[in-house]
Scaffold this active site. Structure first.
Site, mmCIF file in Angstrom:
data_model
loop_
_atom_site.group_PDB
_atom_site.id
_atom_site.type_symbol
_atom_site.label_atom_id
_atom_site.label_comp_id
_atom_site.label_asym_id
_atom_site.label_seq_id
_atom_site.Cartn_x
_atom_site.Cartn_y
_atom_site.Cartn_z
ATOM 1 N N ASN A 203 59.130 42.607 22.488
ATOM 2 C CA ASN A 203 57.942 42.022 22.092
ATOM 3 C C ASN A 203 56.375 42.243 22.551
ATOM 4 O O ASN A 203 56.190 41.984 24.384
ATOM 5 C CB ASN A 203 57.323 41.499 20.964
ATOM 6 C CG ASN A 203 56.267 41.100 20.310
ATOM 7 O OD1 ASN A 203 55.965 41.591 19.201
ATOM 8 N ND2 ASN A 203 55.717 39.589 21.333
ATOM 9 N N GLU A 204 56.049 43.202 22.722
ATOM 10 C CA GLU A 204 54.152 42.945 22.959
ATOM 11 C C GLU A 204 54.323 43.060 24.603
ATOM 12 O O GLU A 204 54.487 42.577 25.414
ATOM 13 C CB GLU A 204 52.984 42.148 22.451
ATOM 14 C CG GLU A 204 53.223 42.322 20.926
ATOM 15 C CD GLU A 204 51.457 41.628 20.741
ATOM 16 O OE1 GLU A 204 51.365 40.878 21.332
ATOM 17 O OE2 GLU A 204 51.396 42.045 20.183
ATOM 18 N N GLU A 332 53.650 44.170 13.446
ATOM 19 C CA GLU A 332 52.446 43.364 12.637
ATOM 20 C C GLU A 332 51.220 43.623 13.010
ATOM 21 O O GLU A 332 50.761 44.490 13.555
ATOM 22 C CB GLU A 332 52.419 42.135 14.420
ATOM 23 C CG GLU A 332 53.610 41.437 14.699
ATOM 24 C CD GLU A 332 53.404 40.549 16.323
ATOM 25 O OE1 GLU A 332 52.038 39.807 16.351
ATOM 26 O OE2 GLU A 332 54.502 40.438 16.932
ATOM 27 N N GLN A 381 51.640 36.423 9.256
ATOM 28 C CA GLN A 381 52.824 35.814 9.019
ATOM 29 C C GLN A 381 52.764 35.707 7.684
ATOM 30 O O GLN A 381 51.717 34.313 6.908
ATOM 31 C CB GLN A 381 53.052 34.825 10.439
ATOM 32 C CG GLN A 381 52.895 35.243 11.382
ATOM 33 C CD GLN A 381 53.492 34.770 12.726
ATOM 34 O OE1 GLN A 381 53.991 34.202 12.348
ATOM 35 N NE2 GLN A 381 53.100 34.904 13.956
HETATM 36 O O1 AHR Z 1 51.483 37.486 15.295
HETATM 37 C C1 AHR Z 1 50.780 36.230 16.410
HETATM 38 C C2 AHR Z 1 51.149 36.715 17.754
HETATM 39 O O2 AHR Z 1 50.626 38.237 17.474
HETATM 40 C C3 AHR Z 1 52.491 37.574 18.815
HETATM 41 O O3 AHR Z 1 53.782 36.065 18.795
HETATM 42 C C4 AHR Z 1 52.202 38.312 19.256
HETATM 43 O O4 AHR Z 1 53.219 39.247 19.380
HETATM 44 C C5 AHR Z 1 50.813 38.666 18.738
HETATM 45 O O5 AHR Z 1 49.716 39.124 19.954
#
Ligand code: AHR
Length: 530
Positions: A203-204, A332, A381
């Protein structure tokens, strides 16, 4: 004055926001909008997965928000909050991404299996430096997926764990044999293998996932994905970790740099992230409530940029993957405001208002325009974090305006996209910032109904809309509206229905024309039966 017509259809040559803005430039001053729905020109299926959720081990998202444990005074079943589970069911959540986010790249799956009392306590170093007791792990997540009749999207750890850990986690979940991993899963209470629909490889990775370069990660992705295997006859889709915003470096490196990969290599999608900040400034993002109209409109303008961000990724993919095998996973998205005063640092708690519902519906309308390449989207989220659909406080729970937007749009899941012609859409302007007054989308639902989604972006003005149907004869029309008394109207634990769906008058003239007035700052969904 001659009305200007713009056909919103696919294949797309420009984004919906740009298209609408073009209409607006040439439009007369009239506040009326004419829309023609081309049911005679059906397009592709709008994937249900664009209505996905993202739930991370972050603040009160999992713990307290979803999971309270069996011994809690809060009514629960096997540790899952009853109120939250019941509230989530009507959203027909197609997929849930877990366990992160940034948390994913410091998570070891073995910490979250076996007897809870034996699980290690770690520190959640990204989000508040709080203790993580691992009470919620793989079995709990998969139970959540089953409770919601959803599908799993696991984000694996590429940042701080070797490939063998990721490969064994997937085998632990999917093996249907006598291997030690399958036996261990059974000993932990799960006889049958799970179906793991989607798997994210980090992720990222440009940031919290390891601060890598696109080239370095592309090589790592090739390596890790080689070992991500499931039993013969089963298939887990693999998603590479991509870029954010308008950046295309990651999509470019991944789609170009994996073309020649050989045996056992798979790539089904590239993730992308886009958060909407009212100011665009991470140092001072803007407030969730009590904001000026300039931040109402800047939020809407910024969220509509998702359209051009997706266009850019699509252009790169069209060059390197002309057959369309690689999807975009916008795993996201959502609003990100300054945190609620008094909330714990790093918990990313924010209030959710009618502005968030409008943001959500605008994103849905854009997503529908990108059905060919956009295979998934996950709002950040689910509970208590960022643009949450539910908020909790101890035993209390409230549905946010974003929740209601998701519920209103349920009929669009797996519906057939229908192009629109929009005529005379005026601009809504505040200072230098301008957005279209109205956004619209239409589809033929799996139920046979024709469904139309309309958003009035204006903070103050109503607007009259006339809709003509080509290729569909309507018998009945039912309209539902979501609006609020002010720009930041929101639901609280004491007043949970300040922003809640209500019936809206709609005039059906004959069987192919309808008229309705959209209240200011509103989301409207019209359902037409044949
Ligand atoms: O959603 C919050 C954060 O935002 C996540 O953990 C990350 O992937 C993004 O920078």
């Amino acid at each position: 004055m001659t009305p200007t017509l713009k056909l919103l259809t696919r294949p797309r040559v420009a984004g919906i926001a740009a298209s609408l803005a073009l209409c607006a430039l040439a439009s007369p001053a009239s506040a009326d909008v004419d829309i023609t729905v081309r049911a005679d020109q059906p397009g592709d299926t709008i994937s249900k997965y664009v209505y996905g959720q993202f739930a991370e081990h972050l603040g009160r998202g999992i713990y307290e928000g979803i999971w309270v444990g069996e011994d809690s005074d809060i009514p629960n079943t096997d540790g899952f909050r009853d109120d939250v589970i019941e509230a989530l069911k009507p959203l027909k959540i197609p997929v849930i991404r877990w366990p992160g986010g940034c948390f994913a790249d410091e998570y070891h799956w073995r910490d979250g299996i076996g007897p809870r009392e034996d699980r290690p306590v770690r520190i959640n170093t990204h989000w508040g430096w709080v203790e993580e007791d691992n009470a919620f792990g793989t079995h709990e997540f998969m139970q959540l997926v089953e409770l919601l009749d959803s599908e799993a999207y696991i984000a694996g750890n590429i940042g701080s764990a070797p490939p063998v850990d990721m490969a064994q986690w997937l085998q632990y979940m999917t093996a249907d044999d006598d291997s030690t991993l399958a036996q261990e899963r059974r000993a932990n209470g799960r006889e049958e293998p799970w179906e793991v629909a989607f798997w994210g490889v980090g992720n990222e990775t440009w940031g919290c996932g390891g601060n890598m370069t696109p080239a370095y990660y592309t090589d790592l992705y090739r390596r890790y994905s080689t070992f991500l295997k499931t039993p013969p006859g089963t298939r887990t889709k693999l998603v590479a970790s991509g870029g954010q915003n308008a950046n295309t470096d990651w999509t470019e490196a991944l789609s170009a740099g994996t073309k020649d990969a050989g045996f056992f290599f798979k790539i089904d999608g590239i993730s992308h992230h886009y958060y909407t900040l009212p100011t665009g400034d991470w140092g001072k993002k803007g407030a969730a409530t009590g904001f000026p109209e300039s931040e109402w409109i800047s939020t809407l303008q910024r969220t509509l940029m998702v359209d051009s961000h997706l266009d850019k990724q699509e252009a790169v993919l069209d060059e390197h993957d002309p057959d369309g095998d690689i999807g975009i996973y916008l795993d996201e998205w959502g609003t990100w405001y300054d945190p609620t005063e008094g909330s714990t640092q790093g918990f990313l708690e924010q209030q959710n208002s009618i502005r968030d519902a409008v943001v959500a519906a605008l994103n849905f309308n854009v997503f529908h325009e990108h059905t060919e390449r956009l295979h998934m989207a996950n709002i950040a989220q689910t509970v208590n974090v960022l643009q949450a659909v539910l908020l909790t406080d101890g035993a209390r729970m409230v549905k946010t305006p974003t929740y209601h937007a998701f519920q209103l749009y349920v009929p669009f899941q797996d519906a057939t996209f229908l192009p629109l012609e929009l005529d005379d859409v005026p601009d809504y302007e505040v200072g230098e910032v301008s957005v279209p007054h109205v956004s619209a989308t239409a589809a033929l639902a799996t139920s046979g109904e024709l469904v139309i989604g309309l958003v009035n972006l204006h903070a103050e003005d109503t607007i009259d809309v006339k809709v003509s149907l080509e290729g569909f004869e309507a018998d009945t029309a039912v309209a539902t509206v979501l609006t609020g008394a002010s720009m930041d109207a929101h639901n609280t634990f004491d007043v949970p229905d300040a922003v809640t769906p209500a019936a809206l008058d709609v005039d059906l003239d004959g069987d192919d024309e309808l008229e309705l007035e959209l209240p200011a700052r509103s989301v409207v969904v019209v359902r037409l039966t044949p």
